[in-house]
Write a protein that holds these residues in place. Structure first.
Motif, short mmCIF file in Angstrom:
data_model
loop_
_atom_site.label_atom_id
_atom_site.label_comp_id
_atom_site.label_asym_id
_atom_site.label_seq_id
_atom_site.Cartn_x
_atom_site.Cartn_y
_atom_site.Cartn_z
N LYS A 27 0.82 -1.23 -0.01
CA LYS A 27 0.08 0.01 0.02
C LYS A 27 0.76 1.22 0.14
CE LYS A 27 -3.88 -2.62 0.70
NZ LYS A 27 -4.98 -2.64 -0.29
N VAL A 28 0.34 2.24 -0.36
CA VAL A 28 1.04 3.66 -0.37
C VAL A 28 1.57 3.91 0.97
CG1 VAL A 28 0.92 6.11 -1.04
CG2 VAL A 28 -0.22 4.46 -2.40
N PRO A 29 2.70 4.16 1.19
CA PRO A 29 3.13 4.61 2.60
C PRO A 29 2.40 5.82 2.94
CG PRO A 29 5.05 3.83 1.36
CD PRO A 29 3.83 4.01 0.51
N ALA A 30 2.18 6.04 4.04
CA ALA A 30 1.52 7.36 4.74
C ALA A 30 2.27 8.74 4.60
CB ALA A 30 1.19 7.42 6.23
N ASP A 31 3.77 8.39 4.34
CA ASP A 31 4.67 9.61 4.45
C ASP A 31 4.99 9.90 2.83
OD1 ASP A 31 6.17 7.50 3.39
OD2 ASP A 31 7.71 8.12 4.69
N ARG A 32 4.16 9.29 1.85
CA ARG A 32 4.35 9.61 0.36
C ARG A 32 2.93 10.27 0.09
NH1 ARG A 32 8.26 7.10 -2.46
NH2 ARG A 32 7.55 8.10 -4.36
N TRP A 33 1.89 9.74 0.15
CA TRP A 33 0.68 10.59 -0.13
C TRP A 33 -0.49 10.05 0.39
CZ3 TRP A 33 3.00 8.25 -4.41
CH2 TRP A 33 2.58 7.33 -5.11
N ALA A 34 -1.41 10.66 0.60
CA ALA A 34 -2.95 10.15 1.11
C ALA A 34 -3.69 9.57 0.27
CB ALA A 34 -3.62 11.46 1.77
N HIS A 35 -3.35 8.16 0.11
CA HIS A 35 -3.89 7.35 -0.86
C HIS A 35 -5.54 7.45 -1.12
CE1 HIS A 35 -4.48 3.72 -3.32
NE2 HIS A 35 -5.04 3.03 -2.53
N HIS A 36 -6.18 7.52 -0.02
CA HIS A 36 -7.61 7.65 -0.17
C HIS A 36 -8.21 8.79 -0.96
CE1 HIS A 36 -6.60 10.00 3.33
NE2 HIS A 36 -7.53 10.78 3.02
N LEU A 217 32.97 7.00 -27.75
CA LEU A 217 33.51 6.61 -28.93
C LEU A 217 33.89 7.77 -29.97
CD1 LEU A 217 31.21 3.59 -29.65
CD2 LEU A 217 33.74 3.55 -28.49
N MET A 218 33.47 8.65 -30.02
CA MET A 218 33.78 9.96 -30.76
C MET A 218 34.97 10.62 -30.42
SD MET A 218 30.51 12.36 -30.49
CE MET A 218 31.06 13.36 -31.88
N GLY A 219 35.50 10.18 -29.07
CA GLY A 219 36.51 10.93 -28.43
C GLY A 219 36.09 12.38 -27.50
N LYS A 220 34.98 12.53 -27.50
CA LYS A 220 34.44 13.64 -26.83
C LYS A 220 34.78 13.51 -25.36
CE LYS A 220 31.14 17.17 -26.49
NZ LYS A 220 29.66 17.70 -26.89
N GLN A 221 34.23 12.21 -24.68
CA GLN A 221 34.55 12.16 -23.06
C GLN A 221 35.43 10.93 -22.84
OE1 GLN A 221 30.89 12.67 -23.89
NE2 GLN A 221 31.11 14.73 -23.43
N ASP A 222 36.17 10.69 -21.62
CA ASP A 222 36.84 9.95 -21.38
C ASP A 222 36.18 8.98 -20.42
OD1 ASP A 222 39.46 10.86 -22.62
OD2 ASP A 222 39.01 12.43 -21.22
N ILE A 223 35.31 9.50 -19.76
CA ILE A 223 34.29 8.58 -18.71
C ILE A 223 32.93 9.17 -18.90
CG2 ILE A 223 33.90 8.25 -16.33
CD1 ILE A 223 36.71 8.94 -15.76
N ALA A 224 32.15 8.06 -19.07
CA ALA A 224 30.75 8.70 -18.83
C ALA A 224 29.83 7.90 -17.69
CB ALA A 224 30.14 8.09 -20.23
N VAL A 225 29.02 8.48 -17.00
CA VAL A 225 28.29 7.72 -16.34
C VAL A 225 26.79 7.91 -16.62
CG1 VAL A 225 27.47 7.68 -13.87
CG2 VAL A 225 29.68 8.60 -14.39
N CYS A 226 26.03 6.79 -16.72
CA CYS A 226 24.73 6.79 -17.33
C CYS A 226 23.84 5.92 -16.46
CB CYS A 226 24.88 6.62 -18.72
SG CYS A 226 25.92 5.21 -19.22
N GLY A 227 22.55 6.12 -16.84
CA GLY A 227 21.53 5.41 -16.19
C GLY A 227 20.14 5.88 -16.19
N GLY A 228 19.22 5.84 -15.21
CA GLY A 228 18.01 6.50 -14.93
C GLY A 228 17.50 6.51 -13.70
N ALA A 229 16.46 7.22 -13.34
CA ALA A 229 15.58 7.35 -12.32
C ALA A 229 14.36 7.68 -12.11
CB ALA A 229 16.49 8.39 -11.20
N PHE A 230 13.41 7.19 -11.05
CA PHE A 230 11.98 7.33 -11.31
C PHE A 230 11.61 7.26 -9.96
CE2 PHE A 230 7.81 5.78 -11.79
CZ PHE A 230 7.09 6.68 -12.50
N ALA A 231 10.64 8.11 -9.60
CA ALA A 231 10.00 8.02 -8.13
C ALA A 231 8.51 8.44 -8.54
CB ALA A 231 10.47 9.21 -7.58
N LEU A 232 7.88 7.45 -7.97
CA LEU A 232 6.12 7.42 -8.18
C LEU A 232 5.63 8.68 -7.60
CD1 LEU A 232 5.58 3.66 -6.65
CD2 LEU A 232 5.19 4.40 -8.83
N ALA A 233 4.55 8.93 -8.13
CA ALA A 233 3.66 10.26 -7.82
C ALA A 233 2.17 9.96 -8.21
CB ALA A 233 4.20 11.42 -8.28
#
Length: 881
Positions: A27-36, A217-233
């Motif tokens: 169930k939706v935790p009370a500290d996130r939003w009032a589910h009802h 690969l095109m030589g613009k960067q030496d190190i790349a950090v990549c991924g993603g994020a998502f939070a419910l609402a």
């Protein structure tokens, strides 16, 4: 690599969770939003969700050096510094991922994150708070009360709303996607790190990985950090319910006969990439090698949200062909499979076409365990594949009982089992796994990853395989532009404005003018549910198509669409107001005034009058990524499509990314630009001091550019308006641009167009004098967003020497005789690897005087950025990081 999902705060914990299982649908935790206030079991109830359960991160424990190094310490000590959820999760994952990764003071970095403004509860509440505060104030001002009574009532209402939506009570601009990225990496990556926030819905993090790899690969960067994020609402849960796509059982049963829908989940994950040769030279632990990537758009279909097996098949085929991978060599497919009956069947139909035809292949989906982590889903699955390589195990399918009959498993070598399968190393060649991400709106991605083998990089090869290495020897040409602005009718009116004539209006008004049916091919009911950006961008695309109809038609299969957009759409903010009405009413129950019921009635009427009740078109209608998808859908285009949200640099990110796909040959034609359709006054309030005070009103507009390679443009006889050069670093002072056009806060006339600001700046540059011009958010070298060099041809088309002629780089990837990649691949200590061809490395200058790299987290020496998980020197047993 670094990660946090429900039930796991690290890759090690995730592997344990994946192999033992747990019940995380709650169930939706009370500290996130009032589910009802957002729920009704009746699926027909207006603006309500029927789903009871979601998957939440409830036991988050940030690693040292991540959240504790941010300004402020949370709500208890300073409510104004309460940290946005995805910012904390990304920062936590970044510290984990960088741990043990060697770096040099001259390294150039990128941070590429799959993200959406719809995936932040903080941003959603900030919009609601600013909207309702403004509207309630207007309503109170019209009441027949004394000035003192009105002032007291306004203060009480404002206070009640601020307490309810405390996450946003002290300003919401830090919750915008580009600010999330900037705050997540602040002090952990160099200030000049190039930032891209990528939105292709559920495939976003896989596209983020591909864009980051292309930069390496095109030589613009030496190190790349990549991924993603998502939070419910709450808003997303309500609107998705109207598609009847959420599980009524409250559990995901992916790939199972009991599948009845998806359940979304919190999550964030990152991986670190280097070229393979660099990672080996640095002594990093290589977790895997990115073998190939395939992308596609569905094009035309029954509905923009309907799964399309043909579009998915195209992405898989492109990945296999690009990597010259035999499908039978792939032993594990980490499927997108979200648990919707139609979606799972479409995907399995695609998999049957390629995999399991000459031998067994295991298909899994982690969404039955951790839910659908949305914009982070692809990278979470990639991390699972890397952990499987390290542990020599393919985990079983959680919550699996009976395969679907229409999968026809008996006719294929594909297998779905609840038990873990051993995955031993093989002498014949590297083990291969695949990850699928099929985004809402038909944005498809398929990534193939291989284990790292220690054979020399330069082993002889039988034949080169098709390249996905951006060839910087090919110049990208701008061959057309279009614009759509309120109050300016046609191209000539736009040109007159740019030459000092009558300016456009700030907005198209409360109701966007309905386009003719032939320009949208959508019923009026659907159009009313769409954000105006989707209609504005179609108008721009029609203009461009009409200027080059033959060229357009010839390239449809290899045309991509890239659109810059900043923050929430207008429709998203208006739908949030509708969804929150009952919650707002509950928030005001403590306000002691007989006028409150009347204020609420007037507020409901005003809010509901601004946008229709939510229906099956509302969820795709408000999503930023559907802006680009709408063009691909209408015109039946089959290259990748994506929305980029990098703040005022969003349009520059879109043009940069389009150029990378053109340089690899994956695309022959690209539409790229920027758009803003949200000029709501409450959005200006939310943006706050990101814009200077003189920018009192936001401006709506769309700018779209036609891009192709110089060679293709000349063969087609197209006029070249400009060349787009992506600065690669190294000796740039030898070819510095002769001028600049800004699209950030220093130029408020441009910046108030937000995601379209870069597009306007590019158009102004095209209208300027011949020569090379830099387009960027500001004049500093530490701006996080992308920057472009535009070279405007002089008389007769002469451009002079190209800005980066001394740094031209070409290369084609090849394969060794055991199938592994050769070249300077990628994959660092806690990272991932991509493979590329040997090339001359651009010389990188020392940092400018007075500027140095920020210290590594926790004051560690410059042998690695991070501090936790999979440490080479501190972990016991096999490292999984």
């Amino acid at each position: 690599m670094g990660l946090t999902v429900a039930g796991a705060n690290s890759p090690e914990e995730f592997w344990k969770l994946r192999t033992t299982g747990d019940e995380l649908f709650v169930k939706v935790p009370a500290d996130r939003w009032a589910h009802h206030n957002f729920h009704s079991a009746d699926t027909e109830d207006e603006d309500k969700a029927y789903a009871e359960n979601c998957v939440f991160i409830t036991d988050f424990v940030p690693v040292p050096g991540s959240v504790d190094s941010m300004a402020g310490r949370g709500r208890d000590e300073d409510p104004g510094q309460d940290h946005e959820l995805t910012t904390m999760w990304l920062r936590h994952s970044l510290v984990q991922a960088l741990d043990g990764v060697r770096h040099r003071d001259t390294d150039r970095c990128s941070f590429v994150v799959g993200y959406t403004p719809d995936g932040s509860q903080h941003l959603e509440e900030a919009g609601v708070l600013d909207s309702v505060t403004r509207m309630a104030g207007d309503i109170v001002d019209g009441l027949e009360l004394s000035e003192a009574e009105r002032r007291a009532l306004r203060e009480d209402i404002d206070g009640a709303l601020a307490r309810r939506y405390w996450r946003a009570a002290h300003g919401g601009s830090r919750f915008l996607p580009h600010r999330v990225g900037e705050l997540a990496m602040a002090g952990l990556l160099p200030p000049a790190t190039e930032l891209h926030m990528v939105d292709t819905a559920c495939s976003s993090s896989l596209y983020a990985i591909d864009i980051a790899a292309k930069g390496l690969l095109m030589g613009k960067q030496d190190i790349a950090v990549c991924g993603g994020a998502f939070a419910l609402a709450p808003r997303g849960t309500v609107l998705f319910s109207k598609l009847q796509g959420l599980s009524k059982r409250g559990r995901v049963h992916a790939l199972d006969e009991d599948a009845d829908g998806v359940i979304f989940a919190d999550g964030a994950a990152l991986v670190v990439l280097k070229r393979l040769s660099r990672a080996r030279a640095d002594g990093d632990r290589v977790l895997g090698v990115l073998r190939a990537f395939g992308s596609s758009s569905d094009g035309k279909g029954k509905a923009i949200y309907a799964p399309n097996a043909a579009g998915q098949s195209l992405a898989v085929r492109r990945a296999l062909e690009a990597g010259e991978v035999g499908a039978d060599a792939v032993q594990w497919v980490n499927a997108h499979a979200t648990g919707t009956p139609a979606g799972d069947l479409a995907e399995f139909t695609t998999l049957r076409e390629f995999y399991g035809t000459g031998g067994p292949a295991t298909v899994t989906s982690n969404k039955s365990l951790i839910g659908h982590t949305g914009w982070a889903a692809g990278v979470v699955s990639l991390i699972e594949n890397l952990l499987g390589l390290a542990e020599d195990t393919i985990p079983g399918q959680f919550r699996f009982s009976t395969p679907r009959a229409d999968f026809r498993l008996s006719e294929t070598g594909l297998q779905i089992t609840p038990e873990a399968q051993p995955w031993p190393r093989e002498e014949a060649g590297p083990r291969l796994a695949a990850v699928s991400g099929f985004g809402f709106g038909g944005t498809n991605a398929h990534l193939i990853v291989a284990e790292d083998r220690t054979e020399p990089l330069a082993r002889a090869t039988a034949a080169p395989r098709p390249a996905q290495v951006p060839d910087t020897g090919h110049r990208i040409a701008v061959v057309g532009w279009s614009a759509h602005l309120p109050g300016l009718d046609g191209r000539e009116a736009v040109e007159r404005w740019l030459d000092g004539g009558a300016p456009p209006l700030d907005s198209f008004g409360q109701d966007y003018p309905a386009p003719p049916f032939n320009k949208v091919r959508l019923p009026p009911k659907t159009i009313r549910a769409l954000d105006r950006c989707q209609l504005m961008i179609l108008e721009c695309a029609h203009q461009l198509r009409d200027r080059m109809p033959e060229f357009w038609a010839e390239q449809a299969r290899t045309t991509g669409v890239f659109v810059g957009h900043m923050g929430p759409t207008r429709a998203a903010m208006l739908y949030a107001n509708r969804c929150y009405l009952d919650d707002i009413a509950e928030a005001l129950t403590g306000v002691r005034s007989d006028a409150v019921p009347g204020v609420l009635d007037a507020l409901r009427e005003r809010v509901r009058g601004m946008i229709p009740a939510s229906n099956e078109d509302s969820f795709p209608g408000q999503m930023p990524n559907i802006i680009s998808a709408r063009v691909a859908n209408y015109f039946d285009l089959h290259g990748p499509n994506m929305t980029m949200d990098s703040g005022f640099a969003s349009a520059l990110s879109s043009i940069t990314s389009a150029g990378r796909y053109l340089r690899t040959g994956e695309l022959d034609f690209a539409l790229a630009g920027g758009i803003n359709g949200n000029s709501l006054p409450e959005y200006r309030t939310l943006i706050g001091d990101l814009l200077p005070p003189e920018a009192t009103a936001l401006a709506e507009g769309a700018f779209l550019f036609a891009l192709t390679t110089e060679e293709r443009a000349r063969r087609a006889g197209l006029e070249i308006l400009a060349y787009v050069d992506e600065p690669l670093g190294g000796r740039q002072e030898e070819a510095a641009p002769v001028g600049s056009v800004l699209c950030g806060a220093p130029d408020p006339d441009n910046a108030r167009y937000l995601g379209a600001a870069g597009g306007l700046a590019v158009l102004k540059a095209l209208r300027g004098a011949p020569g090379t011009v830099q387009v960027s958010t500001d004049t500093t070298e530490t701006a996080a967003g992308a920057r472009l060099w535009l070279t405007i041809p002089g008389p007769g088309g002469d451009t002079g020497p190209r800005p980066d002629a001394h740094r031209s780089v070409t290369g084609h990837r090849t394969s060794t005789d055991n199938g592994s990649a050769t070249g300077h691949g990628t994959a660092t200590g806690n990272g991932r690897a991509t493979d590329d061809a040997p090339r001359r490395r651009p010389r990188h200058p020392p940092p400018p005087a007075g500027r140095s790299r920020p210290p590594s987290p926790l004051g560690s020496p410059p042998t690695g950025y991070g501090t936790a998980t999979a440490r080479r020197s501190r972990s016991a047993g096999r490292s999984r990081g």
